[in-house]
Design a protein around this motif. Sequence first.
Motif, PDB file in Angstrom:
ATOM      1  N   ASP A   1      35.267  41.545  34.989  1.00 27.03           N
ATOM      2  CA  ASP A   1      34.588  41.853  33.721  1.00 27.03           C
ATOM      3  C   ASP A   1      35.318  41.215  32.543  1.00 27.03           C
ATOM      4  N   PHE A   2      36.129  40.193  32.811  1.00 26.24           N
ATOM      5  CA  PHE A   2      36.911  39.473  31.806  1.00 26.24           C
ATOM      6  C   PHE A   2      38.067  40.304  31.249  1.00 26.24           C
ATOM      7  N   SER A   3      38.352  41.454  31.825  1.00 27.34           N
ATOM      8  CA  SER A   3      39.408  42.310  31.280  1.00 27.34           C
ATOM      9  C   SER A   3      40.782  41.853  31.751  1.00 27.34           C
ATOM     10  N   PHE A   4      41.771  42.064  30.872  1.00 23.78           N
ATOM     11  CA  PHE A   4      43.148  41.865  31.277  1.00 23.78           C
ATOM     12  C   PHE A   4      43.519  42.922  32.322  1.00 23.78           C
ATOM     13  N   LEU A   5      44.394  42.534  33.244  1.00 20.64           N
ATOM     14  CA  LEU A   5      44.907  43.456  34.248  1.00 20.64           C
ATOM     15  C   LEU A   5      46.398  43.681  34.006  1.00 20.64           C
ATOM     16  N   GLU A   6      46.887  44.798  34.483  1.00 18.99           N
ATOM     17  CA  GLU A   6      48.307  45.102  34.336  1.00 18.99           C
ATOM     18  C   GLU A   6      49.130  44.298  35.334  1.00 18.99           C
ATOM     19  N   ARG A   7      50.269  43.832  34.887  1.00 18.55           N
ATOM     20  CA  ARG A   7      51.195  43.195  35.824  1.00 18.55           C
ATOM     21  C   ARG A   7      51.706  44.220  36.828  1.00 18.55           C
ATOM     22  N   ASN A   8      52.064  45.387  36.346  1.00 15.27           N
ATOM     23  CA  ASN A   8      52.520  46.479  37.201  1.00 15.27           C
ATOM     24  C   ASN A   8      51.644  47.696  36.936  1.00 15.27           C
ATOM     25  N   ALA A   9      51.064  48.258  37.977  1.00 13.46           N
ATOM     26  CA  ALA A   9      50.126  49.372  37.835  1.00 13.46           C
ATOM     27  C   ALA A   9      50.757  50.523  37.067  1.00 13.46           C
ATOM     28  N   GLY A  10      49.998  51.043  36.089  1.00 15.18           N
ATOM     29  CA  GLY A  10      50.428  52.201  35.327  1.00 15.18           C
ATOM     30  C   GLY A  10      51.193  51.892  34.063  1.00 15.18           C
TER      31      GLY A  10
ATOM     32  N   CYS B   1      38.876  39.225  27.763  1.00 14.82           N
ATOM     33  CA  CYS B   1      39.295  37.876  27.380  1.00 14.82           C
ATOM     34  C   CYS B   1      38.117  36.918  27.534  1.00 14.82           C
ATOM     35  N   PHE B   2      37.241  36.891  26.543  1.00 16.22           N
ATOM     36  CA  PHE B   2      36.046  36.034  26.611  1.00 16.22           C
ATOM     37  C   PHE B   2      36.320  34.748  25.837  1.00 16.22           C
ATOM     38  N   ASN B   3      37.273  33.957  26.343  1.00 16.57           N
ATOM     39  CA  ASN B   3      37.672  32.718  25.695  1.00 16.57           C
ATOM     40  C   ASN B   3      38.225  31.769  26.752  1.00 16.57           C
ATOM     41  N   TYR B   4      38.830  30.686  26.319  1.00 16.68           N
ATOM     42  CA  TYR B   4      39.323  29.660  27.244  1.00 16.68           C
ATOM     43  C   TYR B   4      40.285  30.227  28.275  1.00 16.68           C
ATOM     44  N   GLY B   5      41.008  31.283  27.926  1.00 16.35           N
ATOM     45  CA  GLY B   5      41.970  31.863  28.840  1.00 16.35           C
ATOM     46  C   GLY B   5      41.362  32.398  30.123  1.00 16.35           C
ATOM     47  N   ALA B   6      40.045  32.574  30.165  1.00 16.26           N
ATOM     48  CA  ALA B   6      39.382  33.097  31.362  1.00 16.26           C
ATOM     49  C   ALA B   6      39.060  32.016  32.381  1.00 16.26           C
ATOM     50  N   SER B   7      39.329  30.765  32.069  1.00 21.75           N
ATOM     51  CA  SER B   7      38.835  29.655  32.888  1.00 21.75           C
ATOM     52  C   SER B   7      39.295  29.701  34.331  1.00 21.75           C
ATOM     53  N   VAL B   8      40.574  29.951  34.570  1.00 21.22           N
ATOM     54  CA  VAL B   8      41.077  29.897  35.944  1.00 21.22           C
ATOM     55  C   VAL B   8      40.533  31.060  36.761  1.00 21.22           C
ATOM     56  N   SER B   9      40.380  32.225  36.144  1.00 23.21           N
ATOM     57  CA  SER B   9      39.886  33.398  36.875  1.00 23.21           C
ATOM     58  C   SER B   9      38.377  33.372  37.075  1.00 23.21           C
ATOM     59  N   LEU B  10      37.626  32.966  36.053  1.00 22.44           N
ATOM     60  CA  LEU B  10      36.176  33.148  36.082  1.00 22.44           C
ATOM     61  C   LEU B  10      35.376  31.874  35.849  1.00 22.44           C
TER      62      LEU B  10
END
Length: 491
Positions: free
Chosen positions: A393-402, A412-421
């Motif tokens: 859903d373009f959301s950032f994820l946590e590096r470490n849960a919690g 992140c609806f910008n260029y930064g989403a390219s590799v993931s989506l």
Amino acid sequence: MATSLSELEQRVRDDLACLCVPPANWVVPSEAPGGEPVHDVIIIGGGMCGLVASFALRSAGIRNFRILDKAPKGLEGPWLTYARMETLRSPKQLTGPAYGMASLTFRAWFVAQFGHAAWEALDKIPRPMWADYLRWYRDVLDLPVENEVEVLRILPEGDFLRLDLAGQGRREDKVLARRVIMATGRDGTGRANIPSFVDGLPRSHWAHSADPIDFTALKGKRVVVVGVGASAVDNAAEALEAGVAEVRLLARRKTMPTINKLMGIGSFGFTAAYSDLSDAWRWRIMHYSFLTQTPAPRGSTLRVSRHENAYFHFGAGVEKARLHGDEVVLDLSEGRRLATDFIILGTGFLVEPLARTELAGYADRIALWRDRYEPPDGLEQQQLGNFPYLGDDFSFLERNAGEAPWLLRIHCFNYGASVSLGKTSGDIPGISEGAAWLARAIAAKFYGEDIEEHWRRLLAYATPELKGDEWRISDVPDEAAEEPAKRRGLR
């Protein structure tokens, strides 16, 4: 097609009415402690991505949103600021942010004003004209962009996100939102790429291609442009047309990139499937794209090379730059030196979440690709590893849960989403598909979060479909005791 802009605008309104857009707002209102209002979504950025994202939300019945852009009205995005190409790279027929509506396409807008013959004669879309089209798109859809409002920081506050605001256009200093969409463009998850060799140079002697540049002040001077990509070539052309003495484009690579590789697999299938591919395949595709590089458009390159005082140099990486009197001396690879008066860095942008002030204090908790995937030998690429590893859903994820669960509420609806989506959050070909996925995902999250209230609404709903006068009650005849033959009418 419409033969005037007013006729087209009426067609847009009719199309929206036929599609029942916008539907009624169905999202459960939120309220912070003390009664402070809470916006369902705040979109940072009123350029192309922010506009189509907001239209997608409204089309999905999510209507409590705001769009904030730090630029003055009409200067959203790069089109009239640091973008310096004559025309867009994308073919004119691509539908871009039209979101499935023919009446919202650039073609419909162009033909309504200039006619079919002009459309057939048009090669590529002039850059300023694309900016005009986006302004019309914003106005005809009545999208509420608030200009000259800068988001300084996003912080978690209970179940919400607190945004600190600045700028002359702001209505308040702080706002609350359930979710934030960062539609912040090419540098939306990072910063301009500034090579270290300019660290000791005064700012009067260099600029990045995204900076405001007074090209008229460079008339008669020698200019070096670092890079041979699209932005480098466009800035070289601007300098040449302003009357500089010479432009020398310096490239570290040995040859000019000539093939835009991703165009070879561009299709709805690629757009739809990319995010479902394995990490290994996504990395492999993007690594190959980075390795081969996207060439500057043919027209942009010819715009430079038609000048006799334009020079392309390959295998000429800059190792060091120093000021010698009023000129800059560059130490190049293989022991060569070059003197110039001004440097333009056509070096693009870096993806680097830590550089975003909006995320200050917790950007290091965002999961990056280097945290989730270790490429095989030969496919390492540092910059790819810096891209955020996003949810679907373009959301950032946590590096470490919690550690930072609120990151799931920042999209992140910008260029930064390219590799993931894939190319669904910045480039014209896939922008509507990306916006549709984003709106659907946010709608699903809202509904799931408020399921108890939606259940209560279901139980409480009492509007009758039937009023009771639509039928008559009849007695059931008692035929059980009759002879079978008699019931059949036989003697």
